[in-house]
Scaffold this active site. Structure first.
Site, mmCIF file in Angstrom:
data_model
loop_
_atom_site.group_PDB
_atom_site.id
_atom_site.type_symbol
_atom_site.label_atom_id
_atom_site.label_comp_id
_atom_site.label_asym_id
_atom_site.label_seq_id
_atom_site.Cartn_x
_atom_site.Cartn_y
_atom_site.Cartn_z
ATOM 1 N N ARG A 106 -10.188 2.490 -2.339
ATOM 2 C CA ARG A 106 -9.394 2.257 -3.656
ATOM 3 C C ARG A 106 -8.864 3.670 -4.201
ATOM 4 O O ARG A 106 -9.447 4.648 -4.011
ATOM 5 C CB ARG A 106 -9.995 1.518 -4.720
ATOM 6 C CG ARG A 106 -9.209 1.089 -5.954
ATOM 7 C CD ARG A 106 -8.576 -0.112 -5.746
ATOM 8 N NE ARG A 106 -8.011 -0.607 -7.113
ATOM 9 C CZ ARG A 106 -7.231 -1.631 -7.197
ATOM 10 N NH1 ARG A 106 -6.420 -1.713 -6.012
ATOM 11 N NH2 ARG A 106 -6.791 -1.884 -8.479
ATOM 12 N N THR B 186 0.444 -7.532 -1.116
ATOM 13 C CA THR B 186 -0.577 -6.903 -0.330
ATOM 14 C C THR B 186 -0.814 -7.597 0.672
ATOM 15 O O THR B 186 -0.194 -8.671 0.969
ATOM 16 C CB THR B 186 -1.851 -7.254 -1.604
ATOM 17 O OG1 THR B 186 -1.440 -6.589 -2.567
ATOM 18 C CG2 THR B 186 -3.071 -6.886 -1.186
ATOM 19 N N ASP C 278 -2.871 -1.034 -12.376
ATOM 20 C CA ASP C 278 -3.893 -2.072 -12.267
ATOM 21 C C ASP C 278 -4.854 -1.583 -13.334
ATOM 22 O O ASP C 278 -6.012 -2.327 -13.520
ATOM 23 C CB ASP C 278 -4.655 -2.153 -10.953
ATOM 24 C CG ASP C 278 -4.128 -3.328 -10.141
ATOM 25 O OD1 ASP C 278 -3.094 -3.819 -10.300
ATOM 26 O OD2 ASP C 278 -4.407 -3.348 -8.824
ATOM 27 N N SER D 240 -9.654 -4.287 -9.291
ATOM 28 C CA SER D 240 -8.893 -4.773 -8.167
ATOM 29 C C SER D 240 -9.255 -6.169 -8.218
ATOM 30 O O SER D 240 -10.318 -6.684 -8.805
ATOM 31 C CB SER D 240 -9.170 -4.363 -6.941
ATOM 32 O OG SER D 240 -8.402 -4.716 -6.138
ATOM 33 N N GLY E 219 -2.615 -10.849 -6.361
ATOM 34 C CA GLY E 219 -3.212 -10.346 -7.349
ATOM 35 C C GLY E 219 -4.245 -11.223 -8.004
ATOM 36 O O GLY E 219 -4.972 -11.588 -7.194
HETATM 37 O O1 DON Z 1 -5.902 -4.667 -6.542
HETATM 38 C C1 DON Z 1 -5.143 -5.583 -6.932
HETATM 39 O O2 DON Z 1 -5.856 -6.641 -7.578
HETATM 40 C C2 DON Z 1 -3.644 -5.608 -6.975
HETATM 41 N N1 DON Z 1 -3.225 -4.569 -6.778
HETATM 42 C C3 DON Z 1 -3.384 -6.427 -5.778
HETATM 43 C C4 DON Z 1 -1.916 -6.628 -5.871
HETATM 44 C C5 DON Z 1 -1.496 -7.938 -4.908
HETATM 45 O O3 DON Z 1 -2.431 -8.648 -4.410
HETATM 46 C C6 DON Z 1 -0.070 -8.220 -4.893
HETATM 47 N N2 DON Z 1 0.146 -9.432 -3.873
HETATM 48 N N3 DON Z 1 0.545 -10.306 -3.578
#
Ligand code: DON
Length: 587
Positions: A104, A398, A439, A469, A491
């Site tokens: 991370r 992501t 985040d 995260s 997310g």
């Molecule tokens: O680490 C996390 O939870 C976020 N930065 C993830 C972002 C994410 O999954 C966006 N996706 N579709």
């Protein structure tokens, strides 16, 4: 006739106008997983999956292939695949060893708690998501090198070959990529290098054109030659820092040189289902997802789950999610700097208590649900942390991929730039930089820009801290044997999408592809709504509303690229997510 679904963007950046309804599209979806006698790679992009298979067929193991996939996706899936971001890799080797690699990103040394607060006291909502100031110190290259050195068998230069080839010779732009770049145009064109590379100098990329990335190829070659050191203290580091210095960012050479990936203990929990003993191996903090998934599965242990046509099953899972997300908001943060009560949150007696607060007939109002008092069995309850709000964001990206090799080694990996195309800034070294700073709790009490997350103070910005995260790479064992490899982007919806895939496989006994295709829903405490994919029948919505739920329809929830193992034949069942043209390739 199914209704046309309208929302600004779906959970992973796809504009609603780009698709009809999922019900229509879903008719074309594969019903069967891809079968492979030996090995399987499931990713968002066929070329990415093929890069993994190439390495496996050259004798590499699952970790070699996973590292190859990660570098290849950094070339062909620029929205999320990356070397300028960070992520997690869960490894389970055939000999039973497990490991969680945490690469991370961290906040730069000059980062401060209120760095996104304007002089008028208000949050600068753009600064934490667009441009250099939103960039956290990337972890991907260090993490991939560590994974390879610890568990791989090949050299970095070998596993990076497919990526280097794809960057140097180019690859055919897919319709998906061309559409995505069109949608990101307004933001990407603010940054000259992003405009030149990703918008074809303003001419825009069309499907089937060849996208070459010579600067990225050169950077990948330097990394292949010199290792991660190149990225953190070599020419690449100097290029990134020179860009940052010109553009108001914070990252210094010292920040890059100090970056360290971490190896963490895998979170584990056991369940019985269908006359089998199951073990869930999942992600520890700074992921909030593994704790949430175990807490949820514990709460659902004695709940009869039938199917997603069954309103009671949806009701119980949604109420479970509501409570788990209240705890997530209060307690989860970087474990190196906060005391996260993991043992209490994942204890079965705590789950039993929480499950007892669910009314099986009526929706509970989120106003009445606060973070619980997690405690290990027999222990005295600790005081609840601050209760804070989590709300759903739209539009980011992501990527999750899964790999199983012929020996039975398995990798589940999710990595990200946070938003689709991260900060939208491309460095002179040819790669996009993340906007992971968003985040963090950017301003206590105020939603962060991307997901509208108002999180606890424990997740405040501080130098060297990892932002909380939701990414949750997860592996299931059945009777001690590898059974299912899963994870998702999205997310906060990562947690629900991954949880549902686990329930579908472990509790409902679905086939691998059915476990991925099944419609998904998500409840995250606040806002007090169930988000449901749009092909849930109207009757389910009505029945839930009659129980007091507020239902909000949504396009896609998550993109789960999973691999199941056929317990009878040992075949690998590649179940890529058809929601955005995922691809499983095996042999
Ligand atoms: O680490 C996390 O939870 C976020 N930065 C993830 C972002 C994410 O999954 C966006 N996706 N579709």
């Amino acid at each position: 006739m199914a209704a046309f679904f309208l929302t600004a963007r779906d959970s992973c950046g796809q504009a609603a106008a780009e698709y009809r309804t999922r019900s229509e599209a879903a008719k074309q979806w594969p019903r069967q997983a891809v079968r492979g006698a030996k090995a399987m790679v499931a990713t968002d992009e066929e070329v990415g999956s093929k890069a993994g298979v190439e390495i496996l067929q050259r004798g590499g193991n699952a970790v070699d292939a996973a590292v190859a996939v990660a570098f290849a996706l950094a070339v062909v899936e620029p929205a999320a695949g990356n070397i300028g971001g960070g992520g997690f890799m869960l490894v389970r080797l055939a000999d039973g060893r497990t490991s969680f690699l945490d690469y991370r990103e961290v906040a730069p040394g000059a980062a401060t708690r209120d760095m996104y607060i304007k002089p008028d006291g208000k949050l600068d909502k753009e600064a934490s998501v667009i441009g250099y100031k939103s960039v956290a110190v990337p972890g991907t290259v260090a993490g991939l090198e560590l994974a390879l050195k610890t568990y791989g068998t090949m050299k970095l230069a070998e596993v990076m070959e497919p990526a280097i080839r794809l960057a140097e010779n180019g690859f055919a732009v897919s319709e998906k990529l061309a559409g995505e770049l069109q949608r990101e145009k307004n933001t990407l064109e603010r940054f000259p290098i992003s405009r030149r590379i990703f918008l074809n100098d303003g001419k825009m990329w069309k499907a089937e054109e060849t996208l070459k990335q010579p600067e990225l190829a050169a950077t990948l070659k330097r990394i292949a030659r010199n290792g991660a050191e190149e990225f953190y203290s070599g020419e690449t580091a100097r290029m990134v820092v020179a860009d940052v210095a010109k553009s108001g960012g914070l990252i210094t050479l010292e920040d890059l040189a100090a970056y360290k990936p971490k190896v963490r203990e895998v979170l584990r929990a056991k369940y019985e289902s269908g006359a089998h003993e199951w073990e869930v191996l999942t992600s520890p903090p700074p992921s909030s997802g593994g704790v949430a998934i175990i807490e949820a599965l514990n709460m659902l242990k004695d709940v009869p789950l039938k199917s997603w046509d069954d309103v009671e099953s949806v009701h119980m899972v949604a109420e479970t999610m509501r409570r788990v997300f209240a705890d997530r908001a209060a307690y989860l943060a970087d474990p190196d700097y906060s005391n996260v009560p993991v043992a209490g949150l994942t204890a079965s007696c705590y789950a039993k208590e929480l499950a007892g607060t669910i009314d099986v007939q009526r929706a509970t109002s989120s106003k009445e649900v606060h973070a619980g008092k997690p405690h290990a069995c027999g222990a005295v309850a600790a005081g609840a942390g601050p209760s804070t709000l989590v709300s759903l964001g739209e539009g980011p990206h992501t990527t999750h991929f899964s790999v199983v090799d012929a020996a039975g080694n398995a990798v589940a990996s999710t990595y990200t730039l946070n938003d689709s195309y991260g900060s939208h800034v491309t460095s002179t070294a040819g790669f996009l930089l993340n906007d992971e700073m968003d985040d963090f709790t950017t301003q206590p009490g105020v939603p962060n820009a991307l997901f509208g997350l108002v999180q606890s103070d424990a997740n405040a910005i501080a130098p060297g801290h990892r932002p909380l995260s939701s990414m949750t790479p997860t592996i299931l064992l059945r009777d001690g044997k590898l059974s299912f490899v899963t994870g998702s982007p999205g997310g906060p919806t990562i947690i629900s999408a991954t949880l549902l895939s686990v329930i579908n496989w472990m509790r409902l006994g679905m086939d691998a592809q059915a476990a991925i295709n099944a419609p998904r829903f998500h409840h995250q405490w606040l806002p007090d709504q169930i988000f449901m994919e749009d092909d849930f029948p109207e009757s389910t919505q009505k029945a839930l509303e009659a129980r007091g739920f507020t239902v909000k329809r949504r396009g896609h929830i998550g993109l789960v690229n999973a691999i199941g193992i056929d317990a009878k034949t040992g075949e690998r069942l590649g179940a890529a997510d058809p929601r955005d043209k995922g691809s499983a390739v095996g042999y």
